[in-house]
Design an enzyme around this catalytic site. Structure first.
Site, PDB file in Angstrom:
ATOM      1  N   GLU A 132       0.713  -1.228   0.001  1.00  0.00           N
ATOM      2  CA  GLU A 132      -0.132  -0.013  -0.070  1.00  0.00           C
ATOM      3  C   GLU A 132       0.916   1.371   0.178  1.00  0.00           C
ATOM      4  O   GLU A 132       1.985   1.309   0.507  1.00  0.00           O
ATOM      5  CB  GLU A 132      -0.741  -0.078   1.221  1.00  0.00           C
ATOM      6  CG  GLU A 132      -2.192  -0.711   1.247  1.00  0.00           C
ATOM      7  CD  GLU A 132      -3.091  -0.471   2.190  1.00  0.00           C
ATOM      8  OE1 GLU A 132      -4.304  -0.668   1.944  1.00  0.00           O
ATOM      9  OE2 GLU A 132      -2.661  -0.140   3.387  1.00  0.00           O
ATOM     10  N   GLU A 141      -8.547   2.790   5.571  1.00  0.00           N
ATOM     11  CA  GLU A 141      -8.994   2.967   6.855  1.00  0.00           C
ATOM     12  C   GLU A 141     -10.072   3.699   6.992  1.00  0.00           C
ATOM     13  O   GLU A 141     -10.910   3.464   8.004  1.00  0.00           O
ATOM     14  CB  GLU A 141      -7.762   3.477   7.704  1.00  0.00           C
ATOM     15  CG  GLU A 141      -6.396   2.698   7.861  1.00  0.00           C
ATOM     16  CD  GLU A 141      -6.707   1.646   8.636  1.00  0.00           C
ATOM     17  OE1 GLU A 141      -7.527   1.558   9.501  1.00  0.00           O
ATOM     18  OE2 GLU A 141      -5.623   0.670   8.806  1.00  0.00           O
ATOM     19  N   GLU A 145     -13.269   2.130   9.145  1.00  0.00           N
ATOM     20  CA  GLU A 145     -13.625   2.740  10.719  1.00  0.00           C
ATOM     21  C   GLU A 145     -14.884   3.701  10.468  1.00  0.00           C
ATOM     22  O   GLU A 145     -15.588   3.754  11.316  1.00  0.00           O
ATOM     23  CB  GLU A 145     -12.233   3.498  10.811  1.00  0.00           C
ATOM     24  CG  GLU A 145     -11.000   2.518  11.339  1.00  0.00           C
ATOM     25  CD  GLU A 145      -9.894   3.314  11.799  1.00  0.00           C
ATOM     26  OE1 GLU A 145      -8.709   2.651  12.031  1.00  0.00           O
ATOM     27  OE2 GLU A 145      -9.804   4.714  11.581  1.00  0.00           O
ATOM     28  N   ASP A 167       3.240   6.691  25.163  1.00  0.00           N
ATOM     29  CA  ASP A 167       2.182   6.290  26.282  1.00  0.00           C
ATOM     30  C   ASP A 167       2.685   6.078  27.661  1.00  0.00           C
ATOM     31  O   ASP A 167       3.467   4.956  27.630  1.00  0.00           O
ATOM     32  CB  ASP A 167       1.545   5.028  25.607  1.00  0.00           C
ATOM     33  CG  ASP A 167       0.046   4.703  26.288  1.00  0.00           C
ATOM     34  OD1 ASP A 167       0.252   4.615  27.610  1.00  0.00           O
ATOM     35  OD2 ASP A 167      -0.790   4.212  25.664  1.00  0.00           O
TER      36      ASP A 167
END
Length: 248
Positions: A132, A141, A145, A167
């Site tokens: 891709e 996507e 989604e 995170d």
């Protein structure tokens, strides 16, 4: 910038002119460093996500609410049982109610009673599949989604924003490339066609002129950057995502 060895930032800096000063935005679980570049030569590493910050015709920013929290996904993914339990016991307030119930039964453990129902929000996008390119990834996507066809989406490829996401709960770093775009639909039209799926539970729409939180700060930086002169770019000003897919 976060103290993290980026997989692509050195190449981005080498081949793309910096467009705007970096900013850092953070909340109680994430620290995000954003840097805008003129799109002169961009390719994406297989571990880097590509996302779109999209404005509707009624001037709303499209944001997706994840079905699973970031913490729940990490607990399920990790194979280390001790780490699973530690994350659950120490950070259960970063789970939603259903996730806490599932994990309580699984571990036969009861964390401190928490009433909040955690919702993690993201911009539509994901990691490129083998073979891709960026337009193809965004097209797939956004369809998966949000259930929006790429013929309704227009992307400003004159510039892009590189993001490093730390995170702080799971102690991991992620990289993302953001593009700004528009959708030729209203927020109500998008809601009417949206179908809840295994990744996205529902959609929310932010006011670009006022708000708070990470997603608002990311969007504000991106929309402010879009007003700058992108001299030397090799992209297009709001080109149809469908056409970009066909051209590439």
């Amino acid at each position: 910038m976060n103290f993290y060895r980026s997989s692509i930032i050195s190449q981005i800096i080498k081949y793309n002119r910096r467009l705007a000063k970096s900013i850092i935005c953070e909340d109680d679980s994430q620290i995000i460093t954003l840097t805008a570049f003129v799109n002169q030569c961009l390719w994406c590493h297989k571990r880097v996500s590509v996302s779109a910050i999209l404005l509707t015709t009624d001037n709303k920013i499209l944001v997706c609410n994840r079905r699973d929290s970031f913490l729940y996904s990490e607990i399920i993914r990790t194979r280390n049982m001790s780490r699973k339990k530690r994350l659950f016991l120490n950070y259960s307030n970063y789970l939603n109610k259903q996730e806490r119930s599932i994990l309580s039964s699984f571990f036969s453990l009861d964390p401190a009673t928490i009433d909040n129902d955690r919702i993690d929000a993201i911009y539509p996008g994901g990691i490129l599949k083998r073979g891709e390119n960026v337009p193809e990834c965004l097209s797939r996507e956004i369809k998966e989604e949000v259930n929006i066809d790429n013929s309704f989406v227009f992307i400003d490829t004159r510039f892009f924003i590189h993001g490093i996401i730390e995170d702080t709960i799971i102690n991991k770093f992620f990289e993302v490339i953001f593009f700004v775009g528009r959708i030729s639909l209203t927020s109500d039209q998008i809601i009417d066609t949206f179908k809840s799926n295994h990744e996205i539970k529902d959609l929310i729409f932010l006011d670009p002129n006022s708000g708070n939180g990470l997603q608002y700060e990311i969007a504000k930086y991106a929309l402010d950057t879009a007003k700058l002169k992108c001299y030397g770019h090799r992209g297009c000003y709001y080109e149809s995502l469908k056409k970009l897919t066909e051209d590439d």
